[in-house]
Design a protein around this motif. Structure first.
Motif, PDB file in Angstrom:
ATOM      1  N   PRO A  45     110.062  12.789  -5.376  1.00  0.00           N
ATOM      2  CA  PRO A  45     110.104  14.050  -4.634  1.00  0.00           C
ATOM      3  C   PRO A  45     108.718  14.543  -4.258  1.00  0.00           C
ATOM      4  O   PRO A  45     107.752  14.321  -4.979  1.00  0.00           O
ATOM      5  CB  PRO A  45     110.802  15.017  -5.592  1.00  0.00           C
ATOM      6  N   GLU A  46     108.641  15.214  -3.132  1.00  0.00           N
ATOM      7  CA  GLU A  46     107.409  15.856  -2.666  1.00  0.00           C
ATOM      8  C   GLU A  46     107.354  17.264  -3.259  1.00  0.00           C
ATOM      9  O   GLU A  46     108.386  17.814  -3.647  1.00  0.00           O
ATOM     10  CB  GLU A  46     107.393  15.940  -1.137  1.00  0.00           C
ATOM     11  N   PRO A  47     106.174  17.877  -3.308  1.00  0.00           N
ATOM     12  CA  PRO A  47     106.087  19.264  -3.809  1.00  0.00           C
ATOM     13  C   PRO A  47     106.949  20.240  -3.006  1.00  0.00           C
ATOM     14  O   PRO A  47     107.438  21.219  -3.555  1.00  0.00           O
ATOM     15  CB  PRO A  47     104.600  19.593  -3.658  1.00  0.00           C
ATOM     16  N   ILE A  65     120.255  14.123  -4.780  1.00  0.00           N
ATOM     17  CA  ILE A  65     119.244  13.064  -4.812  1.00  0.00           C
ATOM     18  C   ILE A  65     117.894  13.630  -5.229  1.00  0.00           C
ATOM     19  O   ILE A  65     117.204  13.067  -6.076  1.00  0.00           O
ATOM     20  CB  ILE A  65     119.156  12.356  -3.446  1.00  0.00           C
ATOM     21  N   VAL A  66     117.514  14.754  -4.644  1.00  0.00           N
ATOM     22  CA  VAL A  66     116.225  15.363  -4.986  1.00  0.00           C
ATOM     23  C   VAL A  66     116.216  15.786  -6.453  1.00  0.00           C
ATOM     24  O   VAL A  66     115.226  15.582  -7.160  1.00  0.00           O
ATOM     25  CB  VAL A  66     115.917  16.559  -4.056  1.00  0.00           C
ATOM     26  N   ARG A  91     120.865   4.895   1.354  1.00  0.00           N
ATOM     27  CA  ARG A  91     119.696   4.610   2.190  1.00  0.00           C
ATOM     28  C   ARG A  91     119.595   5.600   3.346  1.00  0.00           C
ATOM     29  O   ARG A  91     118.503   6.091   3.662  1.00  0.00           O
ATOM     30  CB  ARG A  91     119.773   3.196   2.736  1.00  0.00           C
ATOM     31  N   VAL A  92     120.713   5.910   3.974  1.00  0.00           N
ATOM     32  CA  VAL A  92     120.704   6.867   5.089  1.00  0.00           C
ATOM     33  C   VAL A  92     120.309   8.252   4.583  1.00  0.00           C
ATOM     34  O   VAL A  92     119.476   8.935   5.183  1.00  0.00           O
ATOM     35  CB  VAL A  92     122.071   6.910   5.798  1.00  0.00           C
ATOM     36  N   LEU A  93     120.880   8.672   3.445  1.00  0.00           N
ATOM     37  CA  LEU A  93     120.573   9.999   2.897  1.00  0.00           C
ATOM     38  C   LEU A  93     119.105  10.106   2.473  1.00  0.00           C
ATOM     39  O   LEU A  93     118.447  11.118   2.746  1.00  0.00           O
ATOM     40  CB  LEU A  93     121.494  10.306   1.719  1.00  0.00           C
ATOM     41  N   VAL A  94     118.581   9.065   1.840  1.00  0.00           N
ATOM     42  CA  VAL A  94     117.169   9.078   1.447  1.00  0.00           C
ATOM     43  C   VAL A  94     116.288   9.058   2.686  1.00  0.00           C
ATOM     44  O   VAL A  94     115.261   9.741   2.744  1.00  0.00           O
ATOM     45  CB  VAL A  94     116.848   7.899   0.498  1.00  0.00           C
ATOM     46  N   GLY A  95     116.681   8.318   3.706  1.00  0.00           N
ATOM     47  CA  GLY A  95     115.933   8.307   4.963  1.00  0.00           C
ATOM     48  C   GLY A  95     115.853   9.697   5.581  1.00  0.00           C
ATOM     49  O   GLY A  95     114.807  10.087   6.115  1.00  0.00           O
ATOM     50  N   ASP A  96     116.941  10.454   5.493  1.00  0.00           N
ATOM     51  CA  ASP A  96     116.933  11.836   5.978  1.00  0.00           C
ATOM     52  C   ASP A  96     115.905  12.668   5.203  1.00  0.00           C
ATOM     53  O   ASP A  96     115.163  13.464   5.787  1.00  0.00           O
ATOM     54  CB  ASP A  96     118.314  12.480   5.815  1.00  0.00           C
ATOM     55  N   LEU A  97     115.887  12.490   3.885  1.00  0.00           N
ATOM     56  CA  LEU A  97     114.957  13.250   3.053  1.00  0.00           C
ATOM     57  C   LEU A  97     113.506  12.857   3.325  1.00  0.00           C
ATOM     58  O   LEU A  97     112.615  13.703   3.277  1.00  0.00           O
ATOM     59  CB  LEU A  97     115.293  13.045   1.569  1.00  0.00           C
ATOM     60  N   VAL A  98     113.277  11.582   3.627  1.00  0.00           N
ATOM     61  CA  VAL A  98     111.924  11.138   3.981  1.00  0.00           C
ATOM     62  C   VAL A  98     111.503  11.794   5.288  1.00  0.00           C
ATOM     63  O   VAL A  98     110.369  12.290   5.414  1.00  0.00           O
ATOM     64  CB  VAL A  98     111.862   9.595   4.095  1.00  0.00           C
ATOM     65  N   GLU A  99     112.394  11.829   6.261  1.00  0.00           N
ATOM     66  CA  GLU A  99     112.087  12.450   7.557  1.00  0.00           C
ATOM     67  C   GLU A  99     111.805  13.941   7.404  1.00  0.00           C
ATOM     68  O   GLU A  99     110.971  14.490   8.111  1.00  0.00           O
ATOM     69  CB  GLU A  99     113.235  12.237   8.545  1.00  0.00           C
ATOM     70  N   LEU A 102     110.789  15.702   2.153  1.00  0.00           N
ATOM     71  CA  LEU A 102     111.163  16.216   0.841  1.00  0.00           C
ATOM     72  C   LEU A 102     110.986  15.164  -0.245  1.00  0.00           C
ATOM     73  O   LEU A 102     110.890  15.498  -1.420  1.00  0.00           O
ATOM     74  CB  LEU A 102     112.609  16.717   0.858  1.00  0.00           C
ATOM     75  N   VAL A 103     110.955  13.895   0.149  1.00  0.00           N
ATOM     76  CA  VAL A 103     110.685  12.799  -0.781  1.00  0.00           C
ATOM     77  C   VAL A 103     109.811  11.774  -0.074  1.00  0.00           C
ATOM     78  O   VAL A 103     109.712  11.769   1.156  1.00  0.00           O
ATOM     79  CB  VAL A 103     111.973  12.101  -1.292  1.00  0.00           C
ATOM     80  N   HIS A 104     109.171  10.910  -0.860  1.00  0.00           N
ATOM     81  CA  HIS A 104     108.519   9.744  -0.287  1.00  0.00           C
ATOM     82  C   HIS A 104     108.967   8.523  -1.081  1.00  0.00           C
ATOM     83  O   HIS A 104     109.428   8.636  -2.223  1.00  0.00           O
ATOM     84  CB  HIS A 104     106.994   9.882  -0.238  1.00  0.00           C
TER      85      HIS A 104
END
Length: 130
Positions: A45-47, A65-66, A91-99, A102-104
């Motif tokens: 997760p990102e700050p 996920i976060v 993978r799609v949900l994590v990709g959304d969070l990367v965009e 919110l996560v890396h």
């Protein structure tokens, strides 16, 4: 024969609402993320993700996920197992969070970039000879 509407249900009361995976991803099979999301890629997760519940655009799965990653980084495979969802959906949900930043995702070192075992043995043998 009774025509009770309750008896025609194919799931029990404890199952809760049934949501198809394509509904969670809005019909997408991949995300717009340029990152390759391997099974062993770690999600961190990102700050900015300290309180994802405030963002009303996040689905409950995104928030989960976060939250799962906030204790310790989780791999895509671990998240899929914990959420009981197909890996493609995660993978799609994590990709959304990367965009949404919110996560890396950190990827493991590819085997081609790892040092050769023979070189490591030579170094160990050289150190022992000293």
């Amino acid at each position: 024969m009774t025509t009770d509407p309750q008896s025609s249900r194919w799931y029990d009361a404890e199952a809760g609402p049934v949501v198809r995976p394509y509904a969670m991803t809005r019909g997408r099979t991949s995300s717009a993320s340029r990152h390759r999301l391997d099974l062993i890629a770690l999600v961190v997760p990102e700050p900015a993700a300290e309180d994802p519940g405030r963002d009303q655009t996040l689905a409950p799965e995104h928030v989960t996920i976060v939250e799962l990653c906030s204790d310790a980084p989780q791999s895509i495979a671990e998240l899929a197992a914990e959420l009981d969802l197909p890996v493609g959906v995660v993978r799609v949900l994590v990709g959304d969070l990367v965009e949404d930043e919110l996560v890396h995702v950190t990827r493991p070192v590819p085997p081609a970039e790892l040092p050769d075992v023979n070189i490591l043995r030579e170094v160990i043998n050289g150190l022992r000879a000293l």
